[in-house]
Design a protein around this motif. Structure first.
Motif, short mmCIF file in Angstrom:
data_model
loop_
_atom_site.label_atom_id
_atom_site.label_comp_id
_atom_site.label_asym_id
_atom_site.label_seq_id
_atom_site.Cartn_x
_atom_site.Cartn_y
_atom_site.Cartn_z
N PHE A 131 85.49 77.91 81.70
CA PHE A 131 84.66 77.66 82.89
C PHE A 131 84.14 76.23 82.90
CE2 PHE A 131 80.20 77.80 84.59
CZ PHE A 131 80.53 77.85 85.94
N ILE A 132 83.73 75.73 81.72
CA ILE A 132 83.24 74.34 81.62
C ILE A 132 84.35 73.38 82.04
CG2 ILE A 132 82.48 72.52 80.02
CD1 ILE A 132 81.17 74.75 78.35
N THR A 133 85.56 73.63 81.55
CA THR A 133 86.70 72.79 81.92
C THR A 133 86.93 72.85 83.43
OG1 THR A 133 87.69 73.29 79.78
CG2 THR A 133 89.15 72.34 81.43
N TRP A 134 86.83 74.06 83.99
CA TRP A 134 87.03 74.28 85.43
C TRP A 134 85.99 73.51 86.24
CZ3 TRP A 134 84.06 77.14 89.13
CH2 TRP A 134 84.74 77.47 90.31
N VAL A 135 84.73 73.57 85.80
CA VAL A 135 83.64 72.85 86.48
C VAL A 135 83.88 71.34 86.40
CG1 VAL A 135 81.18 72.24 86.25
CG2 VAL A 135 81.86 74.63 86.26
N ASN A 136 84.32 70.88 85.23
CA ASN A 136 84.61 69.46 85.02
C ASN A 136 85.71 68.98 85.97
OD1 ASN A 136 84.37 66.93 83.61
ND2 ASN A 136 86.30 67.39 82.63
N GLU A 137 86.70 69.83 86.18
CA GLU A 137 87.82 69.48 87.07
C GLU A 137 87.41 69.43 88.54
OE1 GLU A 137 90.69 72.39 85.89
OE2 GLU A 137 91.35 71.22 84.15
N LEU A 138 86.25 70.04 88.85
CA LEU A 138 85.73 69.96 90.22
C LEU A 138 85.18 68.57 90.52
CD1 LEU A 138 83.73 73.33 90.57
CD2 LEU A 138 85.97 72.80 91.54
N GLY A 139 85.06 67.74 89.45
CA GLY A 139 84.57 66.36 89.61
C GLY A 139 83.06 66.25 89.57
N MET A 140 82.39 67.26 89.01
CA MET A 140 80.93 67.21 88.93
C MET A 140 80.48 66.23 87.86
SD MET A 140 79.96 71.25 89.25
CE MET A 140 78.21 71.00 89.49
N LEU A 141 79.35 65.58 88.11
CA LEU A 141 78.77 64.66 87.14
C LEU A 141 78.29 65.43 85.91
CD1 LEU A 141 76.54 62.53 89.55
CD2 LEU A 141 78.60 61.74 88.39
N PRO A 142 78.25 64.76 84.72
CA PRO A 142 77.77 65.45 83.51
C PRO A 142 76.39 66.07 83.70
CG PRO A 142 78.77 63.37 82.91
CD PRO A 142 78.73 63.41 84.41
N SER A 143 75.50 65.38 84.45
CA SER A 143 74.16 65.93 84.67
C SER A 143 74.22 67.23 85.48
CB SER A 143 73.28 64.90 85.39
OG SER A 143 73.87 64.52 86.62
#
Length: 297
Positions: free
Chosen positions: A57-69
């Motif tokens: 899920f973290i990888t999936w969220v990261n691929e959405l282009g969300m900022l680290p914050s």
């Protein structure tokens, strides 16, 4: 257990047990909604998700282009969600317990100098009915370091101007007493005693400090728009918001040598680490001073 009932129960827990505001509950709900979207593509229910799934899920969220914050905020919501499920005995083990958060980049907040604050105040047209109110808004935001929601919810019954304090209802319905300066007290008294008294006030809004011309409390959006308009009129090029005045309040205190614990108390921060960002700002300010004025820089 289906996602809809789990999320509904979580919302009730945040409201009743944790005492969070509607805005905070909405933010948490959006985060869990992302988890639900991911889980349903994998045919996972809240109780069948494992640590490995959450890492995906973290990888999936990261691929959405969300900022680290933003990713860190989503993960915080997920951890709170599973803590709730564990407390309610809806799961036996917490899969989020060992979940690592992405490292947040600590960005220094935008602040205004004291001359900038004076520029903001100078462009307010005090001849207009809303002028004294708008001046009081800027003075209170800067004098007390309030969040915008704390300002819009400020009550007459919580003003102790004779002893120079205001009682503020902060995050999680936590109350705190904040000192208020002379300029802000003067601006408040002019607004309350000379202008506000002539406004027909709507039922239920009698105790609210800041009202619009129809006698209702001001919205957060209005305060954002007001500060944007004043900044443009004052020729301030930075993109600022009500929170910029809160940052400026804290920064100017730290620059003046205020104790960090006292600043933490006035801002209503739970953790001192949140307040420590202003010591970094102070160092940046010192470097600027040396760079500008030291003959060997």
């Amino acid at each position: 257990m289906d996602w809809r009932s789990a999320i509904k129960g979580f919302q009730a827990y945040l409201k009743l047990e944790k005492g969070l505001s509607e805005n905070s509950i909405e933010a948490y709900s959006r985060d869990i909604e992302k988890l639900r979207q991911f889980a349903e593509t994998e045919n996972l229910k809240p109780e069948t998700i494992a640590l490995s799934n959450l890492r995906q899920f973290i990888t999936w969220v990261n691929e959405l282009g969300m900022l680290p914050s933003s990713q860190a905020r989503v993960l915080s919501g997920v951890k709170s969600f599973y803590k709730y499920l564990l407390i309610e005995d809806l799961i036996k083990n917490d899969p989020a317990e060992l979940l690592e958060s992405p490292k947040k980049q600590r960005k220094l907040p935008v602040t205004l100098s004291y001359p900038d604050i004076e520029k903001l105040l100078s462009v307010i047209d005090l001849s207009k009915p809303e002028g004294p109110r708008n001046k009081a808004i800027i003075e209170v935001l800067y004098s007390c370091g309030l969040r915008v929601s704390e300002l819009t919810e400020l009550k007459l019954s919580n003003l102790y101007l004779d002893i120079e304090f205001v009682k503020v209802l902060g995050k999680g319905s936590k109350e705190r007493l904040v000192p208020i300066g002379g300029e802000a007290i003067t601006a408040l008294k002019i607004w309350i005693e000379q202008v506000r008294v002539h406004i027909p006030i709507k039922k239920g809004e009698e105790d609210m400090v800041f009202l619009n011309r129809r006698g209702s409390r001001l919205s957060r959006v209005y305060v954002f728009m007001l500060i944007k308009q004043l900044a443009e009129a004052a020729g301030i090029k930075k993109i600022i918001s009500p929170h910029t005045l809160r940052h400026s309040f804290a920064t100017h205190l730290v620059e003046g040598g205020a104790d960090l614990r006292a600043v933490q108390e006035m801002l209503g921060h739970e953790s001192i680490t949140t307040t420590e960002i202003y010591t970094h700002l102070d160092r940046e300010y010192l470097k600027e001073v040396i760079g500008s004025y030291h003959p060997r820089s």
